[in-house]
Structure formats: C-alpha cells, structure tokens
Design a protein around this motif. Structure first.
Motif, PDB file in Angstrom:
ATOM      1  N   HIS A 155      40.332  36.391  43.017  1.00  0.00           N
ATOM      2  CA  HIS A 155      41.068  37.406  42.263  1.00  0.00           C
ATOM      3  C   HIS A 155      40.522  37.578  40.842  1.00  0.00           C
ATOM      4  O   HIS A 155      41.109  38.309  40.048  1.00  0.00           O
ATOM      5  CB  HIS A 155      42.546  37.015  42.182  1.00  0.00           C
ATOM      6  N   SER A 156      39.415  36.910  40.543  1.00  0.00           N
ATOM      7  CA  SER A 156      38.918  36.871  39.169  1.00  0.00           C
ATOM      8  C   SER A 156      38.665  38.258  38.583  1.00  0.00           C
ATOM      9  O   SER A 156      39.094  38.564  37.461  1.00  0.00           O
ATOM     10  CB  SER A 156      37.636  36.035  39.104  1.00  0.00           C
ATOM     11  N   ALA A 157      37.966  39.104  39.320  1.00  0.00           N
ATOM     12  CA  ALA A 157      37.626  40.431  38.794  1.00  0.00           C
ATOM     13  C   ALA A 157      38.883  41.239  38.481  1.00  0.00           C
ATOM     14  O   ALA A 157      38.987  41.871  37.414  1.00  0.00           O
ATOM     15  CB  ALA A 157      36.746  41.181  39.791  1.00  0.00           C
ATOM     16  N   ARG A 158      39.836  41.218  39.392  1.00  0.00           N
ATOM     17  CA  ARG A 158      41.061  41.985  39.175  1.00  0.00           C
ATOM     18  C   ARG A 158      41.875  41.402  38.029  1.00  0.00           C
ATOM     19  O   ARG A 158      42.451  42.144  37.221  1.00  0.00           O
ATOM     20  CB  ARG A 158      41.895  42.004  40.463  1.00  0.00           C
ATOM     21  N   LEU A 159      41.924  40.078  37.920  1.00  0.00           N
ATOM     22  CA  LEU A 159      42.685  39.447  36.846  1.00  0.00           C
ATOM     23  C   LEU A 159      42.068  39.749  35.481  1.00  0.00           C
ATOM     24  O   LEU A 159      42.789  39.943  34.493  1.00  0.00           O
ATOM     25  CB  LEU A 159      42.768  37.939  37.070  1.00  0.00           C
ATOM     26  N   HIS A 160      40.742  39.795  35.416  1.00  0.00           N
ATOM     27  CA  HIS A 160      40.097  40.182  34.160  1.00  0.00           C
ATOM     28  C   HIS A 160      40.474  41.618  33.785  1.00  0.00           C
ATOM     29  O   HIS A 160      40.724  41.922  32.606  1.00  0.00           O
ATOM     30  CB  HIS A 160      38.574  40.055  34.280  1.00  0.00           C
ATOM     31  N   ALA A 161      40.517  42.490  34.785  1.00  0.00           N
ATOM     32  CA  ALA A 161      40.868  43.889  34.526  1.00  0.00           C
ATOM     33  C   ALA A 161      42.317  44.007  34.051  1.00  0.00           C
ATOM     34  O   ALA A 161      42.621  44.765  33.115  1.00  0.00           O
ATOM     35  CB  ALA A 161      40.656  44.721  35.788  1.00  0.00           C
ATOM     36  N   ILE A 162      43.212  43.255  34.687  1.00  0.00           N
ATOM     37  CA  ILE A 162      44.618  43.267  34.271  1.00  0.00           C
ATOM     38  C   ILE A 162      44.745  42.713  32.859  1.00  0.00           C
ATOM     39  O   ILE A 162      45.480  43.260  32.023  1.00  0.00           O
ATOM     40  CB  ILE A 162      45.477  42.443  35.250  1.00  0.00           C
ATOM     41  N   ARG A 163      44.019  41.625  32.584  1.00  0.00           N
ATOM     42  CA  ARG A 163      44.048  41.035  31.244  1.00  0.00           C
ATOM     43  C   ARG A 163      43.622  42.049  30.187  1.00  0.00           C
ATOM     44  O   ARG A 163      44.272  42.192  29.138  1.00  0.00           O
ATOM     45  CB  ARG A 163      43.134  39.808  31.228  1.00  0.00           C
ATOM     46  N   ASP A 164      42.537  42.769  30.454  1.00  0.00           N
ATOM     47  CA  ASP A 164      42.042  43.756  29.494  1.00  0.00           C
ATOM     48  C   ASP A 164      43.048  44.887  29.298  1.00  0.00           C
ATOM     49  O   ASP A 164      43.239  45.390  28.182  1.00  0.00           O
ATOM     50  CB  ASP A 164      40.705  44.321  29.973  1.00  0.00           C
ATOM     51  N   GLU A 165      43.693  45.274  30.384  1.00  0.00           N
ATOM     52  CA  GLU A 165      44.703  46.335  30.317  1.00  0.00           C
ATOM     53  C   GLU A 165      45.891  45.894  29.463  1.00  0.00           C
ATOM     54  O   GLU A 165      46.398  46.656  28.628  1.00  0.00           O
ATOM     55  CB  GLU A 165      45.161  46.675  31.735  1.00  0.00           C
ATOM     56  N   LEU A 166      46.306  44.648  29.659  1.00  0.00           N
ATOM     57  CA  LEU A 166      47.429  44.120  28.892  1.00  0.00           C
ATOM     58  C   LEU A 166      47.084  43.993  27.411  1.00  0.00           C
ATOM     59  O   LEU A 166      47.926  44.252  26.542  1.00  0.00           O
ATOM     60  CB  LEU A 166      47.843  42.755  29.450  1.00  0.00           C
ATOM     61  N   MET A 167      45.866  43.590  27.111  1.00  0.00           N
ATOM     62  CA  MET A 167      45.450  43.450  25.717  1.00  0.00           C
ATOM     63  C   MET A 167      45.523  44.788  24.983  1.00  0.00           C
ATOM     64  O   MET A 167      45.796  44.841  23.784  1.00  0.00           O
ATOM     65  CB  MET A 167      44.031  42.890  25.642  1.00  0.00           C
ATOM     66  N   LYS A 168      45.303  45.870  25.718  1.00  0.00           N
ATOM     67  CA  LYS A 168      45.380  47.207  25.124  1.00  0.00           C
ATOM     68  C   LYS A 168      46.815  47.728  25.076  1.00  0.00           C
ATOM     69  O   LYS A 168      47.065  48.808  24.532  1.00  0.00           O
ATOM     70  CB  LYS A 168      44.523  48.178  25.930  1.00  0.00           C
ATOM     71  N   ALA A 217      51.106  37.774  27.662  1.00  0.00           N
ATOM     72  CA  ALA A 217      50.684  37.616  29.056  1.00  0.00           C
ATOM     73  C   ALA A 217      49.161  37.650  29.161  1.00  0.00           C
ATOM     74  O   ALA A 217      48.561  36.898  29.947  1.00  0.00           O
ATOM     75  CB  ALA A 217      51.299  38.712  29.917  1.00  0.00           C
ATOM     76  N   ALA A 218      48.524  38.507  28.366  1.00  0.00           N
ATOM     77  CA  ALA A 218      47.062  38.585  28.365  1.00  0.00           C
ATOM     78  C   ALA A 218      46.447  37.279  27.881  1.00  0.00           C
ATOM     79  O   ALA A 218      45.436  36.814  28.418  1.00  0.00           O
ATOM     80  CB  ALA A 218      46.602  39.742  27.483  1.00  0.00           C
ATOM     81  N   GLU A 219      47.057  36.663  26.867  1.00  0.00           N
ATOM     82  CA  GLU A 219      46.551  35.392  26.345  1.00  0.00           C
ATOM     83  C   GLU A 219      46.686  34.280  27.381  1.00  0.00           C
ATOM     84  O   GLU A 219      45.798  33.431  27.516  1.00  0.00           O
ATOM     85  CB  GLU A 219      47.302  35.031  25.065  1.00  0.00           C
ATOM     86  N   VAL A 220      47.787  34.297  28.120  1.00  0.00           N
ATOM     87  CA  VAL A 220      47.978  33.306  29.181  1.00  0.00           C
ATOM     88  C   VAL A 220      46.888  33.452  30.243  1.00  0.00           C
ATOM     89  O   VAL A 220      46.309  32.461  30.705  1.00  0.00           O
ATOM     90  CB  VAL A 220      49.378  33.458  29.815  1.00  0.00           C
ATOM     91  N   LEU A 221      46.583  34.678  30.613  1.00  0.00           N
ATOM     92  CA  LEU A 221      45.519  34.922  31.586  1.00  0.00           C
ATOM     93  C   LEU A 221      44.160  34.502  31.035  1.00  0.00           C
ATOM     94  O   LEU A 221      43.326  33.945  31.760  1.00  0.00           O
ATOM     95  CB  LEU A 221      45.483  36.398  31.979  1.00  0.00           C
ATOM     96  N   THR A 222      43.925  34.766  29.762  1.00  0.00           N
ATOM     97  CA  THR A 222      42.656  34.386  29.137  1.00  0.00           C
ATOM     98  C   THR A 222      42.423  32.887  29.250  1.00  0.00           C
ATOM     99  O   THR A 222      41.325  32.432  29.598  1.00  0.00           O
ATOM    100  CB  THR A 222      42.640  34.798  27.652  1.00  0.00           C
ATOM    101  N   ILE A 223      43.456  32.109  28.964  1.00  0.00           N
ATOM    102  CA  ILE A 223      43.341  30.656  29.043  1.00  0.00           C
ATOM    103  C   ILE A 223      43.038  30.221  30.473  1.00  0.00           C
ATOM    104  O   ILE A 223      42.130  29.421  30.725  1.00  0.00           O
ATOM    105  CB  ILE A 223      44.634  29.984  28.546  1.00  0.00           C
ATOM    106  N   GLY A 224      43.798  30.762  31.422  1.00  0.00           N
ATOM    107  CA  GLY A 224      43.602  30.372  32.814  1.00  0.00           C
ATOM    108  C   GLY A 224      42.240  30.759  33.350  1.00  0.00           C
ATOM    109  O   GLY A 224      41.589  29.978  34.051  1.00  0.00           O
ATOM    110  N   LEU A 225      41.784  31.953  33.021  1.00  0.00           N
ATOM    111  CA  LEU A 225      40.485  32.413  33.505  1.00  0.00           C
ATOM    112  C   LEU A 225      39.347  31.636  32.856  1.00  0.00           C
ATOM    113  O   LEU A 225      38.343  31.324  33.509  1.00  0.00           O
ATOM    114  CB  LEU A 225      40.332  33.910  33.232  1.00  0.00           C
ATOM    115  N   SER A 226      39.491  31.302  31.581  1.00  0.00           N
ATOM    116  CA  SER A 226      38.456  30.524  30.895  1.00  0.00           C
ATOM    117  C   SER A 226      38.337  29.130  31.488  1.00  0.00           C
ATOM    118  O   SER A 226      37.238  28.601  31.668  1.00  0.00           O
ATOM    119  CB  SER A 226      38.771  30.425  29.398  1.00  0.00           C
ATOM    120  N   ALA A 227      39.482  28.518  31.794  1.00  0.00           N
ATOM    121  CA  ALA A 227      39.475  27.175  32.366  1.00  0.00           C
ATOM    122  C   ALA A 227      38.887  27.165  33.769  1.00  0.00           C
ATOM    123  O   ALA A 227      38.316  26.165  34.208  1.00  0.00           O
ATOM    124  CB  ALA A 227      40.891  26.617  32.391  1.00  0.00           C
TER     125      ALA A 227
END
Length: 229
Positions: A155-168, A217-227
């Motif tokens: 789900h990495s690609a989709r989660l990155h896209a959701i993260r970017d959407e949330l950041m905006k 929520a975007a920051e939470v995803l950032t941490i999880g995806l980075s880890a």
C-alpha cells in the motif's frame, strides 16, 4: 550503534516535530520509568499466565487503552534493547514475533517478572515488582499488535499519495478516513494477533473534520512510512 531502521524512525520523529531530540535518548533509560496504568482494569495480585487485555476478553476500549499505555511503557523501558516500536536492531529478541497466545504469554510474563540471567550475567532486568502486572500486560498488548516487516509495502504508493493530499489539507475527510481504515484492516501483525496497531490505523483515528487533524494524520503516516522503508 543504532541500526538503519531505527535511525530513520528517529529522524522522522524529529522532522515531524512530534518528539524533541533530547527526548529520543530517554527511551530505555537504565532506571525503570513508572507506567501509569490507572485507566486499566485491575487484574489481581497473583500473576496471570494469559493476557487479560485482549479485545476478545476485555473489549475494544480496554484493548485500545492497553495498547496506548503499553506503547509508552515499552518505549520508555524496553526500547533501549528491543528497539523503538519493538523493531529489534539485533541486540535482543524481536518481541513482535512472540506468538499472541497463551504459550507466548507465559514466555513473556516469565521474562518480564523475573528477568533473564545467563552465565551469571543479567541479560534482562526483572520488571515485575518495579512496574507491576498491569504495566506488563499493557506492554505485552502493545508488542503483539506491531505490524510484521513489509506490512505496508503493498500500500506504500497509495499511502504516500494520501499523505501528500493530507499535507495540502485537501480531500474528503470521511472518504480518506474510510480508505485508511480499510487499508489498516489488511495490515498483518508479526505475532498473529488479529488487529495491528499501525501508522495507518493511527492516522485514520487522528483524522477528524478539524482541518488541523489533516496535518497531524499526515505526520503519523510520514513516521510510519519512513520506518518501513
């Protein structure tokens, strides 16, 4: 020396502003750190052999609170050897893979209560009398909900896209929350426990109609995806 995964997680935590650099080294202090378990049901004085805080026994609300308390308790007292987020860097067993059943519980509670000594050397201190049974089972609950390695890869690609959407600050809150919840339900635990406490589930829980929650929520995803990288 910290392993690559741990360094990435620390960097992500700092960049997200969710933890100050000076706090990073507080994880796993040699002196045991107290764990506030007032919000959890009493379990009696005699040590149990099976986790009393699983959702099928205690209910979803108690389980969620145990995970939250166990998260704090683990990362203050256990992460120094067993790794931040219970991802071991090799110094100690990776507790995520301890099966979420009575056999795994017995092994855990024996080590937690009495510690472990090998050839006269203390490999793990005893935490039973210091932290107490409720803290021990809360930590156990947190550990067994940790996702297995690679759990987010599909789900990495989709989660990155959701993260970017949330950041905006864009997107429909209800739709994004529903999609995150669906992805979270597919995240497997390393222990075989039925529900994972993942960055995805935490992001879904953090997301509300409040615009400020989008960034959180975007920051939470950032941490999880980075880890996970």
């Amino acid at each position: 020396m910290l392993d690559v995964r741990t360094r990435r997680l620390l960097a992500a935590l700092t960049m997200a502003g969710l933890i100050a650099p000076v706090q990073l080294w507080a994880h796993g202090d040699v002196a045991p750190q107290p764990v506030n378990t007032d919000a959890l049901p009493e379990v009696g004085e005699d040590w149990l052999t099976e986790n009393p805080y699983r959702a099928d026994k205690a209910g979803e609300e108690v389980w969620a609170k145990a995970v939250q308390i166990g998260d704090s308790g683990f990362n203050q007292n256990c992460a120094r050897c067993h790794g931040l987020g219970a991802v071991s860097g090799g110094l100690a067993p990776d507790l995520r893979y301890l099966e979420a059943n009575e056999s795994g519980d017995e092994w855990f509670v024996e080590r937690f209560q009495h510690g472990f000594t090998q050839n006269g050397t203390t490999k793990m201190p005893a935490f039973g009398e210091v932290l107490g049974q409720k803290a021990g089972w809360a930590i156990r609950t947190y550990i067994e909900t940790r996702p297995e390695d690679g759990a987010l890869d599909a789900h990495s690609a989709r989660l990155h896209a959701i993260r970017d959407e949330l950041m905006k600050g864009e997107g429909d809150e209800a739709a994004i929350k529903a999609e995150l919840s669906e992805i979270a339900s597919q995240v497997a635990t390393a222990s075989g426990a039925p529900v994972a406490d993942s960055a995805v589930s935490r992001a879904a829980a953090a997301l509300t109609s409040d615009p400020a929650s989008f960034k959180h929520a975007a920051e939470v995803l950032t941490i999880g995806l980075s880890a996970a990288e």
